[in-house]
Design an enzyme around this catalytic site. Structure first.
Site, mmCIF file in Angstrom:
data_model
loop_
_atom_site.group_PDB
_atom_site.id
_atom_site.type_symbol
_atom_site.label_atom_id
_atom_site.label_comp_id
_atom_site.label_asym_id
_atom_site.label_seq_id
_atom_site.Cartn_x
_atom_site.Cartn_y
_atom_site.Cartn_z
ATOM 1 N N PHE A 151 -8.647 5.974 3.808
ATOM 2 C CA PHE A 151 -8.683 7.145 2.938
ATOM 3 C C PHE A 151 -10.056 7.434 2.359
ATOM 4 C CE2 PHE A 151 -8.132 3.764 -0.211
ATOM 5 C CZ PHE A 151 -9.012 4.158 -1.213
ATOM 6 N N LYS A 175 -5.527 8.604 14.279
ATOM 7 C CA LYS A 175 -4.447 8.521 13.285
ATOM 8 C C LYS A 175 -5.122 8.421 11.923
ATOM 9 C CE LYS A 175 -2.267 6.290 10.798
ATOM 10 N NZ LYS A 175 -2.062 6.462 9.312
ATOM 11 N N GLU A 178 -2.650 8.667 5.889
ATOM 12 C CA GLU A 178 -1.665 9.623 5.389
ATOM 13 C C GLU A 178 -2.012 10.131 3.989
ATOM 14 O OE1 GLU A 178 -0.116 5.396 4.720
ATOM 15 O OE2 GLU A 178 -1.204 6.522 6.241
ATOM 16 N N SER A 228 -8.555 -2.532 4.775
ATOM 17 C CA SER A 228 -8.568 -3.797 4.042
ATOM 18 C C SER A 228 -8.541 -4.974 5.007
ATOM 19 C CB SER A 228 -7.365 -3.879 3.104
ATOM 20 O OG SER A 228 -6.162 -4.009 3.852
ATOM 21 N N CYS A 283 -16.585 0.288 1.310
ATOM 22 C CA CYS A 283 -16.736 -1.102 1.734
ATOM 23 C C CYS A 283 -18.145 -1.621 1.513
ATOM 24 C CB CYS A 283 -16.326 -1.265 3.197
ATOM 25 S SG CYS A 283 -17.239 -0.243 4.353
#
Length: 491
Positions: A151, A175, A178, A228, A283
């Site tokens: 995200f 993908k 969401e 993660s 990150c």
């Protein structure tokens, strides 16, 4: 309310799933759209893979010099629409408008590097490797590849992979998270205009069901992931067990060491930008700040003064330095970790937990937080917070700092602020991290270099960006040839 469609086979089509999730603006909680979710999204992945496989068989034989022409076209379309694209990023991810524009620039830089694929994927040739025998190594595409993105950078991270994959001749499936699917919906409006086979690049929505379908589908040969560490480990383990090549970027706990000879004004400004940029949700965000031999507390006081003046608010408003975190759950988790640090003995220099922004009272806002003297033998110092929290600790020597840096489980980034070339050389040589910054707060590699990562921050061999991406999306073939003279046609 708009229910998002997939982009499969060169067309916008409804998902097989009737289950949806709300896409929320993290600053206001307004519902921006509804995104398909649930087990029936597996059928979407199957359809996208079939389309990508068919298009790949056509695309792989297109000369590479012609394949990169579509990247020039894509670059132009994105550059023309930076403002509108950045507004979408800010609305769905919460970052400031300037941060969103900066993210898009990084995406564009990767397209530019991938335009060099005709040179970057060149093979090797040796004539007469043995008497009358020639040998060559060529690079060919691997097939259908997929990208599962997080995200925090809705546009940039896709472009660590996408331009290199299609330039080297592969089919591709994206993908998106969401939580932030709208940015990629906009980018696919540009992809829809490209001169590529229908189905070459596809967009599918969903959550874990879609991810598992990608990991298990036999026609998908390579998978790129950023997220993660627990999920990266899962992606890598399941993907490789199904015979796929996988590059999985995980989490981080990035240390920054500040020596007494550092330029304090410059260092504190850069460090604050690193810790609190994108609300700490990246990150390469600095997390643990280690001051060495700061007996007069000049560095700590300068950091405090720099940080307390930062403005939190809605990312599209003027004068805002930091937006909200992505979800209410994220806010609650970060608040809990701040309290854990306090319970473990840390002092609070700045507490951003009780933050309310006028007009956006429902937003997921946290102001910059500073915890001092965080315990080195407790949980918080090892935990990725992924939020706007600075942990301050003191050490006596650079050797002590290096020992601490190298003791962590993560190895994404480590930075040093100093005026000494000898100290800088020692640090870059001995620090166990994939990205090293010297007087740099965010050691983000430019697109010509791989986005490196060590230890629990990366699972795989080849990273995103640059030559590593070219190698990841191609497989080598060695050809050994002999042409006896008696078989040669006489002229």
């Amino acid at each position: 309310m708009n229910i998002l469609k997939n982009y499969i086979g060169g067309e916008w089509i409804e998902s097989n799933s009737k289950e949806t999730l709300d896409v929320l603006n993290p600053a206001s909680q307004d519902i921006l759209a509804k995104v398909p979710f649930g087990p029936d999204t597996v059928k979407d992945v199957m359809s996208a893979t079939a389309s990508a496989s068919k298009a790949y068989n056509e695309w792989r034989n297109v000369p590479v010099i012609k394949r990169v022409q579509v990247l020039y076209q894509l670059k132009s379309l994105i550059e023309t629409n930076v403002e509108s694209l950045a507004e979408i990023i800010t609305k769905e991810s919460g970052k400031t408008f300037a941060e969103s524009k900066g993210e898009i620039q990084r995406a564009i830089e990767n397209i530019e590097v991938a335009c060099g694929t005709p040179m970057l994927m060149a093979g090797d040739f040796i004539e007469d490797i043995a008497s009358g025998i020639d040998e060559m190594m060529i690079r060919q595409p691997v097939g259908v590849c997929a990208c599962i993105t997080p995200f925090n950078f809705p546009s940039m991270i896709v472009f660590w992979f996408l331009p290199y994959a299609i330039a080297t001749g592969n089919g591709f499936i994206i993908k998106p998270s969401e939580k932030v699917p709208l940015t990629m919906m906009k980018i696919f409006e540009f992809i829809d205009q490209l001169d590529i086979p229908k189905g070459l690049v596809n967009l599918v929505h969903g959550g874990k069901d879609s991810v598992d379908a990608i990991l298990e589908h036999p026609e998908i040969k390579a998978i790129s992931f950023v997220g993660s560490t627990p999920v990266a480990r899962y992606i890598y383990s399941k993907g490789t067990s199904n015979g796929k090549r996988v590059q999985a970027q995980g989490g981080a706990k990035n240390p920054v060491v500040v020596l007494p000879d550092a330029d304090i004004e410059m260092s504190t400004r850069i460090i604050a930008d690193s810790v609190y940029g994108c609300a700490g949700q990246r990150c390469l965000a600095a997390s643990t700040i280690i001051t060495v031999d700061d007996q007069s507390r000049k560095i700590k006081e300068a950091l405090y003064e720099t940080v307390k003046g930062r403005t939190t608010g809605y990312g599209l408003d003027q004068g805002v330095d930091m937006g909200p975190v992505i979800t209410a759950d994220s806010k609650t988790r970060i608040e809990g970790l701040i309290q854990k640090g306090i319970d473990e003995g840390a002092n609070v220099l700045l507490d951003g937990r009780k933050t309310s922004i006028s007009g956006y009272e429902k937003g997921n806002f946290l102001a910059p937080t500073i915890l001092e003297n965080v315990a080195l033998d407790k949980e918080l110092i090892r935990t990725e917070i992924f939020g706007p929290v600075m942990s301050l600790i003191s050490m006596n020597t650079v050797e002590d700092a290096l020992s601490f840096v190298n003791s962590g489980n993560y190895g994404n980034m480590a930075c040093l602020f100093t005026g000494s070339g000898a100290s800088a050389r020692k640090f870059r040589n001995e620090a166990n991290a994939g990205n090293i910054g010297i007087n740099i707060g965010v050691a983000a590699p430019m697109a010509q270099f791989p986005f490196s990562g060590w230890k629990d921050s990366f699972f795989g061999d080849l990273h995103g960006q640059g030559k590593h991406a070219i190698e990841f999306f191609t497989q080598t073939k060695v050809v050994i040839e002999r042409w006896p003279k008696k078989w040669s046609r006489k002229f």
